[in-house]
Design a protein around this motif. Structure first.
Motif, mmCIF file in Angstrom:
data_model
loop_
_atom_site.group_PDB
_atom_site.id
_atom_site.type_symbol
_atom_site.label_atom_id
_atom_site.label_comp_id
_atom_site.label_asym_id
_atom_site.label_seq_id
_atom_site.Cartn_x
_atom_site.Cartn_y
_atom_site.Cartn_z
ATOM 1 N N ASP A 133 54.420 137.628 33.954
ATOM 2 C CA ASP A 133 55.060 138.887 34.326
ATOM 3 C C ASP A 133 56.546 138.718 34.075
ATOM 4 N N ASP A 134 57.343 139.713 34.419
ATOM 5 C CA ASP A 134 58.759 139.680 34.082
ATOM 6 C C ASP A 134 59.482 138.465 34.666
ATOM 7 N N LYS A 135 59.009 137.980 35.814
ATOM 8 C CA LYS A 135 59.744 136.965 36.537
ATOM 9 C C LYS A 135 59.056 135.605 36.597
ATOM 10 N N ASN A 136 57.982 135.418 35.834
ATOM 11 C CA ASN A 136 57.266 134.154 35.883
ATOM 12 C C ASN A 136 56.840 133.706 34.491
ATOM 13 N N ILE A 137 57.093 132.427 34.204
ATOM 14 C CA ILE A 137 56.637 131.813 32.956
ATOM 15 C C ILE A 137 55.193 131.376 33.139
ATOM 16 N N TYR A 367 67.992 126.581 40.580
ATOM 17 C CA TYR A 367 66.890 127.416 40.109
ATOM 18 C C TYR A 367 67.456 128.734 39.609
ATOM 19 N N SER A 368 66.720 129.375 38.718
ATOM 20 C CA SER A 368 67.171 130.642 38.140
ATOM 21 C C SER A 368 67.064 131.749 39.173
ATOM 22 N N LYS A 369 68.061 132.611 39.204
ATOM 23 C CA LYS A 369 68.009 133.759 40.116
ATOM 24 C C LYS A 369 67.037 134.824 39.601
ATOM 25 N N ASP A 370 66.635 134.738 38.337
ATOM 26 C CA ASP A 370 65.817 135.775 37.693
ATOM 27 C C ASP A 370 64.359 135.377 37.503
ATOM 28 N N ILE A 371 64.110 134.106 37.182
ATOM 29 C CA ILE A 371 62.769 133.638 36.855
ATOM 30 C C ILE A 371 62.248 132.853 38.050
ATOM 31 N N ASP A 372 61.205 133.353 38.691
ATOM 32 C CA ASP A 372 60.800 132.850 39.994
ATOM 33 C C ASP A 372 60.221 131.439 39.978
ATOM 34 N N ASN A 373 59.719 130.980 38.835
ATOM 35 C CA ASN A 373 59.124 129.640 38.803
ATOM 36 C C ASN A 373 59.866 128.687 37.873
ATOM 37 N N LEU A 374 61.190 128.912 37.755
ATOM 38 C CA LEU A 374 62.001 128.104 36.838
ATOM 39 C C LEU A 374 63.118 127.378 37.577
ATOM 40 N N PHE A 375 63.071 126.039 37.509
ATOM 41 C CA PHE A 375 64.152 125.192 38.004
ATOM 42 C C PHE A 375 65.155 124.927 36.875
ATOM 43 N N LEU A 376 66.373 124.598 37.277
ATOM 44 C CA LEU A 376 67.440 124.213 36.356
ATOM 45 C C LEU A 376 67.882 122.792 36.693
ATOM 46 N N LYS A 417 57.443 128.857 45.687
ATOM 47 C CA LYS A 417 58.315 128.952 44.522
ATOM 48 C C LYS A 417 59.666 128.281 44.836
ATOM 49 N N PRO A 418 60.468 128.001 43.813
ATOM 50 C CA PRO A 418 61.740 127.308 44.046
ATOM 51 C C PRO A 418 62.615 127.936 45.133
ATOM 52 N N ARG A 419 62.751 129.244 45.113
ATOM 53 C CA ARG A 419 63.653 129.903 46.076
ATOM 54 C C ARG A 419 63.208 129.680 47.526
ATOM 55 N N ASP A 420 61.934 129.423 47.738
ATOM 56 C CA ASP A 420 61.406 129.263 49.095
ATOM 57 C C ASP A 420 61.966 128.044 49.806
ATOM 58 N N PHE A 421 62.644 127.153 49.076
ATOM 59 C CA PHE A 421 63.194 125.946 49.687
ATOM 60 C C PHE A 421 64.706 126.031 49.891
ATOM 61 N N SER A 422 65.257 127.224 49.792
ATOM 62 C CA SER A 422 66.705 127.381 49.916
ATOM 63 C C SER A 422 67.175 127.543 51.361
ATOM 64 N N SER A 423 66.245 127.642 52.319
ATOM 65 C CA SER A 423 66.631 127.816 53.714
ATOM 66 C C SER A 423 65.455 127.469 54.612
ATOM 67 N N GLY A 424 65.716 127.413 55.915
ATOM 68 C CA GLY A 424 64.665 127.248 56.903
ATOM 69 C C GLY A 424 63.999 125.886 56.890
ATOM 70 N N GLU A 425 62.782 125.847 57.414
ATOM 71 C CA GLU A 425 62.055 124.593 57.554
ATOM 72 C C GLU A 425 61.750 123.947 56.210
ATOM 73 N N ASN A 426 61.512 124.758 55.185
ATOM 74 C CA ASN A 426 61.254 124.183 53.866
ATOM 75 C C ASN A 426 62.457 123.402 53.360
ATOM 76 N N LEU A 427 63.650 123.941 53.572
ATOM 77 C CA LEU A 427 64.867 123.247 53.163
ATOM 78 C C LEU A 427 65.027 121.940 53.941
ATOM 79 N N ILE A 428 64.814 121.994 55.242
ATOM 80 C CA ILE A 428 64.947 120.788 56.066
ATOM 81 C C ILE A 428 63.978 119.711 55.585
ATOM 82 N N LYS A 429 62.763 120.114 55.247
ATOM 83 C CA LYS A 429 61.780 119.167 54.721
ATOM 84 C C LYS A 429 62.241 118.575 53.391
#
Length: 760
Positions: A133-137, A367-376, A417-429
């Motif tokens: 889709d537009d936001k996923n490779i 991670y890309s702000k546009d592509i949801d499953n793309l790390f940089l 997805k990458p963005r899910d680790f930018s805050s909260g418990e996922n980030l702490i982990k």
């Protein structure tokens, strides 16, 4: 035999691969990303378009790996990057302290091939991206020129570590290329594009060899004929070669992606013209027996695209050392811009401005702000041009890659997805798991509730109470102002004594300094000054301090420059203790102090830096009261290197066989033990060319045993040289007691441990 009749059309052999995580780019950042992800238990495909791994650090380019330590030329003490990049550089030191880039190639390849979860595709270029889709490779197509095979690679997550960002570009991710204006982010160091240019160029290196007999050189017709008139080449001095010639640079006014081959050929013209100048101008008679042994066939590329994440790191983040809740890595190389005209410019080869200490890099840059499953990863992360000039160096890129590799693993296991680790418990982990592999994120201690050490009672055969260092080293003249760094305790009033040799009657000036930020090691705050008149001869100088600290912090006991004075050194080395000098290091634009223009938003301060070993020695001294910050409880504090204090348990100087005992109130089951040792994070460990004085760093504990009681060993290690020792027991250990017996590294170095992790 194989025989085929005429066909109107044939297709290439195509292999479909399905994996968890695809990484495009096998430079240092891609290698570290792949290893971390694979060791964390997910399937990884690593695609590299070259025949070797390592990118700019490989034998194809031969640039040394460096990062926050900056050739020991800035004030970033104990700042070498941890984790996989530390493991690689320490391994390279052990096997290859001379810095042979061919040996380094083998080390990288071995590290990848040792991981069963990694499928490596060398000589394979990614060229097509398809999206679900537009936001996923969904998949990436790549072609291997050596086996004439097309790969169609499907993955859940993707990482672009390709340098030019080929996957992110094809996926349509937002990017920048070139320099922002000063106004966009308020960056005072942003360049004047018309005068200075807005891209850093490429470099090509060469090696020379002494044949033992005169040898002629006939230049190719394309070699430049007038290079001797170029300012930088006019100042060329033998025997400089390899990446010491970083300034042979070109291409910053061109398209550094699509004109890369043109840039390369121009650099070849310069290199062969330079060697013609050396061999045939008559100005270098010492070159008579020299020949060109190697010239790079691909350029070392510095800059092209930078892709936008949820945060763009800028100059102020670096200079002000801003803190980010989502910090996952750190940087410390100078902001380092080069004139776009490179070797043809009449400007300095680089303009470098340092911060007073290391700075955090937030996860949102990776991670890309546009592509949801793309790390940089690598040099393409989300930073401004000015910030890029610091984050682009390979050891810093490696740390970012390690963060990406672990985030990818956690994301795969949780269907996130990458963005899910930018805050909260996922980030702490994520931060916790990174620190467990040695990432050492500034201001983020390793606090793991699963660590069985937390419930243990700790005891040790000894802990260092530092009363001083013996005067068994050399005398050094105060050619430069010289300081002993010591970790002072808050509220303590100290008396010091130092041995001096006074060549002529003179006045000694002593300053007690500390840092304006607790975590820094820049002595920019003077607490008190003493002037002491000294008659000629040898004598001990006693100084009673008047100031006390409000917090535990490093201080600098500074003896200011005086050619009539010599101070005695000591051969004793202790974790977290250093002497430094207010000297220069022109390799990193350190001229003793940094005096930037007033309008560029950069600090003015002095550089106080160590000598490299073997010249580096502490000063001999006595101190009262003794410094007692090396206690056994430090192995629980979560810090993996010195910051405001050493953060390590250190045994007493006379404890030949130090022992740590762990006792639990109730029986525990142990399957895994991790020892985090001292491998001198102050030493840069450049991977090639530089060379190092030892193959094992002198602070490292070499031999130890783990016992469940005094006589029953469960694990023994000899000749260790690595920083992190992860011990997986062959069978679970049920015990109330664990004993760690160590041998001190050498007669003048006590044993030290930063952290111990114990898991059931």
């Amino acid at each position: 035999m194989l025989k085929e009749n005429f066909s109107l059309k044939r297709t290439l052999k195509t292999q479909k691969i399905v994996t968890d995580f695809l990484i495009v780019g096998g430079g240092i950042s891609g290698v570290c990303t792949a290893i971390v992800a694979a060791r964390s238990g997910i399937r990884v495909v690593l695609v590299q378009d070259r025949p070797v791994l390592g990118g700019n650090a490989s034998s194809e380019v031969r640039l040394w790996i460096l990062g926050a330590t900056s050739h020991m030329g800035n004030n970033n003490r104990w700042a070498r990057e941890g984790g996989i990049i530390d493991e690689i550089l320490v391994e390279n030191l052990y096997r290859n302290r001379e810095g042979n880039p061919l040996i380094f190639d083998t080390i990288l390849l071995e590290k990848i091939y040792e991981e069963a979860n990694i499928q490596l595709l060398l000589n394979t270029s990614a060229f097509e991206v398809n999206k679900s889709d537009d936001k996923n490779i969904s998949n990436v197509k790549a072609f291997c020129s050596q086996n004439s095979t097309m790969y169609d690679i499907y993955a859940n997550l993707f990482c672009d570590a390709s340098g030019d960002g080929v996957i992110a570009f094809l996926a349509g991710a937002s990017f920048r290329m070139g320099a922002e204006t000063k106004q966009e982010f308020g960056e005072g160091f942003a360049p004047d594009v018309k005068d200075y240019g807005e891209l850093l160029g490429h470099s090509i290196y060469f090696y020379t060899k002494d044949t033992g007999a005169p040898i002629k050189y006939v230049a190719p017709s394309y070699a430049k004929k007038d290079v001797g008139s170029l300012p930088r080449i006019r100042n060329y001095k033998l025997p400089e070669y390899g990446c010491r010639l970083w300034w042979v640079e070109y291409g910053g006014r061109l398209d550094t992606i699509h004109q890369s081959e043109d840039i390369k050929f121009e650099l070849w013209k310069v290199i062969y013209g330079l060697w013609d100048y050396v061999k045939n101008s008559g100005k270098f008679p010492e070159a008579e027996n020299l020949t060109l042994e190697w010239v790079g066939t691909i350029p070392g590329k510095r800059e092209s695209r930078r892709f936008e994440g949820d945060y763009i790191l800028v100059q102020q983040d670096i200079v002000e050392q801003k803190r980010h809740d989502d910090a996952v890595a750190f940087g410390g190389w100078a902001m380092d811009l080069h004139p776009a005209d490179g070797v043809f410019s009449d400007k300095n080869g680089c303009t470098q401005w340092h911060s007073k200490g290391v700075y955090q890099i937030p996860y949102r840059c990776f991670y890309s702000k546009d592509i949801d499953n793309l790390f940089l990863a690598g040099r393409i992360i989300s930073v401004s041009h000015v910030a890029f000039s610091s984050t682009r160096v390979m050891a810093t890129c490696a740390m970012g890659g390690q963060a990406v590799g672990l985030a990818a693993s956690l994301a795969i296991k949780s269907s996130l997805k990458p963005r899910d680790f930018s805050s909260g418990e996922n980030l702490i982990k994520l931060q916790l798991e990174l620190n467990k592999i040695g990432q050492s994120i500034p201001f983020v201690p390793l606090a793991d509730s699963d660590n069985l050490l937390n419930a243990a009672t700790l005891d040790s055969s000894s802990s260092l109470s530092l009363e001083g260092f013996p005067a068994d080293g050399e005398w050094i003249e105060l050619e430069f102002s010289t300081a002993q760094m010591l970790p002072f305790k808050k509220g303590e009033l100290y008396t010091l004594e130092f041995p001096f040799k006074v060549l002529n009657d003179t006045t000694l000036r002593f300053e007690l300094r500390t840092s304006s930020k607790m975590q820094n090691h820049t002595p920019d705050v003077m607490l008190e000054e003493h002037l002491v008149f000294l008659n000629k001869g040898k004598r001990n100088v006693k100084i009673s301090l008047k100031e006390v600290l409000k917090e535990d912090q490093y201080v600098f006991l500074c003896f200011m420059k005086n050619n009539d004075l010599q101070v005695k050194c000591s051969q004793t080395k202790v974790t977290g203790i250093l002497s430094v000098l207010n000297k220069t290091n022109k390799a990193v634009s350190n001229f003793g102090r940094q005096d930037p223009p007033s309008d560029i938003g950069v600090d003015t301060f002095e550089f106080w830096t160590p000598y490299r070993r073997p010249r580096c020695q502490n000063l001999a001294f006595k101190i009262s009261p003794s410094i007692s910050c090396f206690e056994i409880q430090n192995i629980k504090n979560g810090f993996l290197r010195p910051y405001e204090k050493p953060n390590a348990w250190v045994s007493a100087l006379d404890d030949e066989n130090p022992t740590i005992k762990l006792n639990w109130e109730h029986q525990v089951t142990i399957n895994e033990i991790v020892l985090m040792l001292d491998n001198d994070f102050d030493h840069p460990l450049e991977s090639s060319l530089y060379g190092h004085p030892e193959d094992v760093l002198p602070f490292c504990v070499r031999d130890y045993s783990l016992k469940k009681c005094k006589s029953t060993a469960v694990y023994t290690k000899e000749d260790n040289y690595q920083t992190i020792n992860k011990i997986i027991l062959s069978e679970p250990l049920n015990t109330k007691e664990l004993i760690l017996e160590l041998k001190r590294p050498s007669g003048n170095v006590p044993a030290a441990i930063y952290q111990i992790l114990i898991y059931s």
